[in-house]
Scaffold this motif. Structure first.
Motif, PDB file in Angstrom:
ATOM      1  N   ALA A  97      10.774   1.140 -48.561  1.00 12.14           N
ATOM      2  CA  ALA A  97       9.725   2.101 -48.920  1.00 12.14           C
ATOM      3  C   ALA A  97       9.964   2.745 -50.283  1.00 12.14           C
ATOM      4  O   ALA A  97       9.247   3.674 -50.658  1.00 12.14           O
ATOM      5  CB  ALA A  97       9.627   3.194 -47.842  1.00 12.14           C
ATOM      6  N   LEU A  98      10.939   2.245 -51.022  1.00 13.60           N
ATOM      7  CA  LEU A  98      11.224   2.780 -52.355  1.00 13.60           C
ATOM      8  C   LEU A  98      10.204   2.220 -53.337  1.00 13.60           C
ATOM      9  O   LEU A  98      10.162   1.026 -53.600  1.00 13.60           O
ATOM     10  CB  LEU A  98      12.649   2.395 -52.773  1.00 13.60           C
ATOM     11  N   ARG A  99       9.359   3.109 -53.892  1.00 15.11           N
ATOM     12  CA  ARG A  99       8.260   2.644 -54.734  1.00 15.11           C
ATOM     13  C   ARG A  99       8.685   2.529 -56.189  1.00 15.11           C
ATOM     14  O   ARG A  99       8.532   1.481 -56.803  1.00 15.11           O
ATOM     15  CB  ARG A  99       7.070   3.607 -54.608  1.00 15.11           C
ATOM     16  N   GLN A 100       9.207   3.588 -56.785  1.00 14.85           N
ATOM     17  CA  GLN A 100       9.606   3.584 -58.185  1.00 14.85           C
ATOM     18  C   GLN A 100      10.949   4.278 -58.317  1.00 14.85           C
ATOM     19  O   GLN A 100      11.242   5.230 -57.590  1.00 14.85           O
ATOM     20  CB  GLN A 100       8.562   4.302 -59.062  1.00 14.85           C
ATOM     21  N   TRP A 101      11.758   3.797 -59.289  1.00 15.94           N
ATOM     22  CA  TRP A 101      13.064   4.408 -59.508  1.00 15.94           C
ATOM     23  C   TRP A 101      13.518   4.123 -60.937  1.00 15.94           C
ATOM     24  O   TRP A 101      13.050   3.194 -61.575  1.00 15.94           O
ATOM     25  CB  TRP A 101      14.103   3.884 -58.518  1.00 15.94           C
ATOM     26  N   ASP A 102      14.406   4.976 -61.411  1.00 17.06           N
ATOM     27  CA  ASP A 102      15.083   4.732 -62.685  1.00 17.06           C
ATOM     28  C   ASP A 102      16.560   5.050 -62.502  1.00 17.06           C
ATOM     29  O   ASP A 102      17.030   5.267 -61.375  1.00 17.06           O
ATOM     30  CB  ASP A 102      14.448   5.541 -63.818  1.00 17.06           C
ATOM     31  N   SER A 103      17.300   5.066 -63.582  1.00 19.19           N
ATOM     32  CA  SER A 103      18.749   5.233 -63.470  1.00 19.19           C
ATOM     33  C   SER A 103      19.157   6.599 -62.937  1.00 19.19           C
ATOM     34  O   SER A 103      20.307   6.783 -62.529  1.00 19.19           O
ATOM     35  CB  SER A 103      19.407   4.997 -64.838  1.00 19.19           C
ATOM     36  N   SER A 104      18.236   7.563 -62.897  1.00 23.65           N
ATOM     37  CA  SER A 104      18.596   8.883 -62.366  1.00 23.65           C
ATOM     38  C   SER A 104      18.863   8.848 -60.873  1.00 23.65           C
ATOM     39  O   SER A 104      19.433   9.791 -60.331  1.00 23.65           O
ATOM     40  CB  SER A 104      17.483   9.884 -62.671  1.00 23.65           C
ATOM     41  N   ILE A 105      18.492   7.754 -60.210  1.00 21.44           N
ATOM     42  CA  ILE A 105      18.778   7.654 -58.776  1.00 21.44           C
ATOM     43  C   ILE A 105      20.284   7.600 -58.524  1.00 21.44           C
ATOM     44  O   ILE A 105      20.756   7.907 -57.427  1.00 21.44           O
ATOM     45  CB  ILE A 105      18.076   6.407 -58.181  1.00 21.44           C
ATOM     46  N   LEU A 106      21.050   7.246 -59.564  1.00 22.15           N
ATOM     47  CA  LEU A 106      22.502   7.242 -59.411  1.00 22.15           C
ATOM     48  C   LEU A 106      23.055   8.645 -59.194  1.00 22.15           C
ATOM     49  O   LEU A 106      24.151   8.797 -58.643  1.00 22.15           O
ATOM     50  CB  LEU A 106      23.158   6.619 -60.645  1.00 22.15           C
ATOM     51  N   LEU A 107      22.305   9.675 -59.596  1.00 21.01           N
ATOM     52  CA  LEU A 107      22.748  11.044 -59.332  1.00 21.01           C
ATOM     53  C   LEU A 107      22.785  11.341 -57.845  1.00 21.01           C
ATOM     54  O   LEU A 107      23.452  12.294 -57.413  1.00 21.01           O
ATOM     55  CB  LEU A 107      21.804  12.036 -60.035  1.00 21.01           C
ATOM     56  N   TYR A 108      22.092  10.518 -57.063  1.00 23.45           N
ATOM     57  CA  TYR A 108      22.135  10.645 -55.595  1.00 23.45           C
ATOM     58  C   TYR A 108      23.086   9.609 -54.984  1.00 23.45           C
ATOM     59  O   TYR A 108      23.855   9.919 -54.071  1.00 23.45           O
ATOM     60  CB  TYR A 108      20.736  10.469 -55.019  1.00 23.45           C
ATOM     61  N   LEU A 109      23.037   8.366 -55.503  1.00 27.76           N
ATOM     62  CA  LEU A 109      23.817   7.294 -54.891  1.00 27.76           C
ATOM     63  C   LEU A 109      25.310   7.443 -55.168  1.00 27.76           C
ATOM     64  O   LEU A 109      26.138   7.087 -54.315  1.00 27.76           O
ATOM     65  CB  LEU A 109      23.323   5.941 -55.393  1.00 27.76           C
ATOM     66  N   ARG A 110      25.683   7.927 -56.358  1.00 27.13           N
ATOM     67  CA  ARG A 110      27.109   8.079 -56.643  1.00 27.13           C
ATOM     68  C   ARG A 110      27.754   9.119 -55.733  1.00 27.13           C
ATOM     69  O   ARG A 110      28.817   8.846 -55.136  1.00 27.13           O
ATOM     70  CB  ARG A 110      27.296   8.436 -58.122  1.00 27.13           C
ATOM     71  N   PRO A 111      27.190  10.334 -55.551  1.00 26.67           N
ATOM     72  CA  PRO A 111      27.770  11.259 -54.563  1.00 26.67           C
ATOM     73  C   PRO A 111      27.751  10.698 -53.144  1.00 26.67           C
ATOM     74  O   PRO A 111      28.657  10.975 -52.357  1.00 26.67           O
ATOM     75  CB  PRO A 111      26.895  12.513 -54.695  1.00 26.67           C
ATOM     76  N   LEU A 112      26.718   9.896 -52.826  1.00 24.28           N
ATOM     77  CA  LEU A 112      26.682   9.260 -51.509  1.00 24.28           C
ATOM     78  C   LEU A 112      27.858   8.303 -51.341  1.00 24.28           C
ATOM     79  O   LEU A 112      28.506   8.270 -50.285  1.00 24.28           O
ATOM     80  CB  LEU A 112      25.358   8.523 -51.332  1.00 24.28           C
ATOM     81  N   TRP A 113      28.144   7.516 -52.384  1.00 22.28           N
ATOM     82  CA  TRP A 113      29.270   6.595 -52.326  1.00 22.28           C
ATOM     83  C   TRP A 113      30.588   7.358 -52.169  1.00 22.28           C
ATOM     84  O   TRP A 113      31.462   6.957 -51.393  1.00 22.28           O
ATOM     85  CB  TRP A 113      29.285   5.759 -53.602  1.00 22.28           C
ATOM     86  N   GLU A 114      30.741   8.460 -52.895  1.00 24.76           N
ATOM     87  CA  GLU A 114      31.963   9.252 -52.782  1.00 24.76           C
ATOM     88  C   GLU A 114      32.105   9.868 -51.393  1.00 24.76           C
ATOM     89  O   GLU A 114      33.217   9.915 -50.843  1.00 24.76           O
ATOM     90  CB  GLU A 114      31.968  10.350 -53.850  1.00 24.76           C
ATOM     91  N   GLU A 115      30.991  10.304 -50.810  1.00 25.81           N
ATOM     92  CA  GLU A 115      31.043  10.870 -49.458  1.00 25.81           C
ATOM     93  C   GLU A 115      31.442   9.801 -48.446  1.00 25.81           C
ATOM     94  O   GLU A 115      32.231  10.060 -47.527  1.00 25.81           O
ATOM     95  CB  GLU A 115      29.687  11.480 -49.104  1.00 25.81           C
ATOM     96  N   CYS A 116      30.922   8.604 -48.619  1.00 20.16           N
ATOM     97  CA  CYS A 116      31.293   7.509 -47.705  1.00 20.16           C
ATOM     98  C   CYS A 116      32.762   7.141 -47.869  1.00 20.16           C
ATOM     99  O   CYS A 116      33.444   6.827 -46.890  1.00 20.16           O
ATOM    100  CB  CYS A 116      30.415   6.296 -47.965  1.00 20.16           C
ATOM    101  N   GLN A 117      33.267   7.164 -49.104  1.00 19.10           N
ATOM    102  CA  GLN A 117      34.680   6.897 -49.312  1.00 19.10           C
ATOM    103  C   GLN A 117      35.533   7.957 -48.631  1.00 19.10           C
ATOM    104  O   GLN A 117      36.577   7.642 -48.045  1.00 19.10           O
ATOM    105  CB  GLN A 117      34.978   6.856 -50.811  1.00 19.10           C
ATOM    106  N   ARG A 118      35.095   9.195 -48.697  1.00 20.89           N
ATOM    107  CA  ARG A 118      35.861  10.273 -48.071  1.00 20.89           C
ATOM    108  C   ARG A 118      35.862  10.154 -46.561  1.00 20.89           C
ATOM    109  O   ARG A 118      36.877  10.427 -45.908  1.00 20.89           O
ATOM    110  CB  ARG A 118      35.275  11.626 -48.493  1.00 20.89           C
TER     111      ARG A 118
END
Length: 375
Positions: A55-76
């Protein structure tokens, strides 16, 4: 949990197979409000997280501001992330954003003791050999794609690199070729005069330069001139993250950057070798006429009488092999350059050293094989 107040939405749920699914929906672009990772309600047991972007319609590189903290939380939390459902461009961006190498501790370096040092050195050699084999394999695939017309390489890049590796190197090849022929004739004439066989100076120049010396001379010059240039150019692009940008745009650097440089070096080296042969013969002729007192016709007749076409063929073939080796060494060092300020210098030095070492090994193999096969 789902946020309805923003156009960017994130919902966390547990699938039937027990995996945690994070659904991303809406428009994830710069300037639009987005949910925070801290708002997610994590289940007590979450061994794996799968991202659903249908359901992701449009995105740019700013989505990494959400995915990078998500990745760090999963690592933790010790949760493995499944990135297969991410768009290819977004997946590459996330891999680049999370590609952080942890510093090695003192205990992990295996530096204590002879056995530890040997083991660590062997491991580094195996890793380097695997990287070289991978690079050569990817280059072979790029060449095959070029043969079937599917390589993403611009003809203008090939012409530009051929000019750099071709006619722009004529002056230095002319100077070195003429002087090496001159020097070899002077040195060879000294013992030949002891036996009254000065005329064989023409044979020495013809066989020595056409068969081996011209190819090696041109190879050394091009290693210090063009292979080092390839390493510096690609290393600078690696340091400035330009190569990463190409990958994110879906442009394969192996086809776009490496392939034209490799082809240019491979195509130009035999031509430069033949040109160097001509200049080296001119240097030998100068010594024969002005120092040994031969006539031009006499020198030429002795050269033709004792020199075979096979000598020229071996030299041209050797230079062709050198061209491939120089292209591979220069581009490999540039593509595997580090990202610190001194990395480009190290890559340039390594390109020259590895090129010369490879040429010496190839020269030994070709010489042994041609002697055994009586070519």
């Amino acid at each position: 949990m789902r946020t309805h107040q923003s156009t960017a939405e994130a919902a966390l749920a547990v699938s039937a197979d027990g995996a945690v699914v994070l659904s991303l929906a809406g428009e994830w672009q710069l300037g639009r409000p987005r949910p925070a990772v801290s708002q997610l309600a994590w289940p007590e047991v979450a061994p794996r997280l799968r991202l659903d972007c249908q359901a992701l319609r449009q995105w740019d590189s700013s989505i990494l501001l959400y995915l990078r903290p998500l990745w760090e939380e999963c690592q933790r939390r010790g949760i493995a992330i499944d990135l297969d459902d991410l768009p290819p461009g977004l997946r590459r961006l996330l891999v680049l954003a999370t590609a952080v190498t942890a510093p090695l501790e003192r205990d992990d370096l295996a530096e204590d003791g002879f056995v530890g040092r040997v083991g660590e050195g062997s491991r580094q050699v195996l890793v380097a050999a695997l990287q070289v084999c991978t690079f050569v394999g990817e280059l072979c695939v790029a060449v095959l794609k070029l043969l079937v017309g599917r390589a993403r390489m611009r003809l203008g890049d090939l012409i530009t690199e051929s000019a750099k590796a071709g006619y722009q190197a004529l002056f230095i090849v002319s100077l070195i070729g003429y002087l090496i022929g001159l020097i070899l004739a002077f040195i060879g004439a000294i013992p030949l005069k002891w036996f009254g066989a000065q005329i064989y100076t023409a044979s020495l120049i013809g066989i020595g330069m056409l068969r081996l010396m011209a190819a090696v001379m041109v190879g050394v010059v091009m290693a210090g001139r063009t292979a080092a240039s390839f390493a510096a150019e690609l290393g600078t692009m690696q340091t400035n993250e330009e190569i990463d940008a190409l990958r994110c745009m879906g442009v394969p650097p192996m086809e776009f950057l490496v392939l034209p440089r490799f082809l240019a070096m491979t195509l130009m080296m035999p031509l430069l070798c033949v040109y160097g042969d001509i200049l080296s013969l001119a240097g030998g002729l100068t010594v024969g006429v002005f120092y040994l007192g031969f006539g031009t016709v006499e020198f030429w007749e002795q050269l033709v009488l004792t020199t075979r076409l096979e000598d020229l063929y071996v030299g041209v073939f050797t230079s062709w092999i050198f061209g491939m080796l120089l292209g591979i060494c220069g581009c490999y060092q540039g593509m595997n350059c580090g990202r610190d300020s001194a990395a480009v210098g190290r890559a340039t030095t390594a390109a020259v050293v590895s090129s010369i070492v490879c040429m010496v090994i190839a020269t030994a193999l070709i010489t042994v094989l041609t002697v055994l096969w009586k070519i």
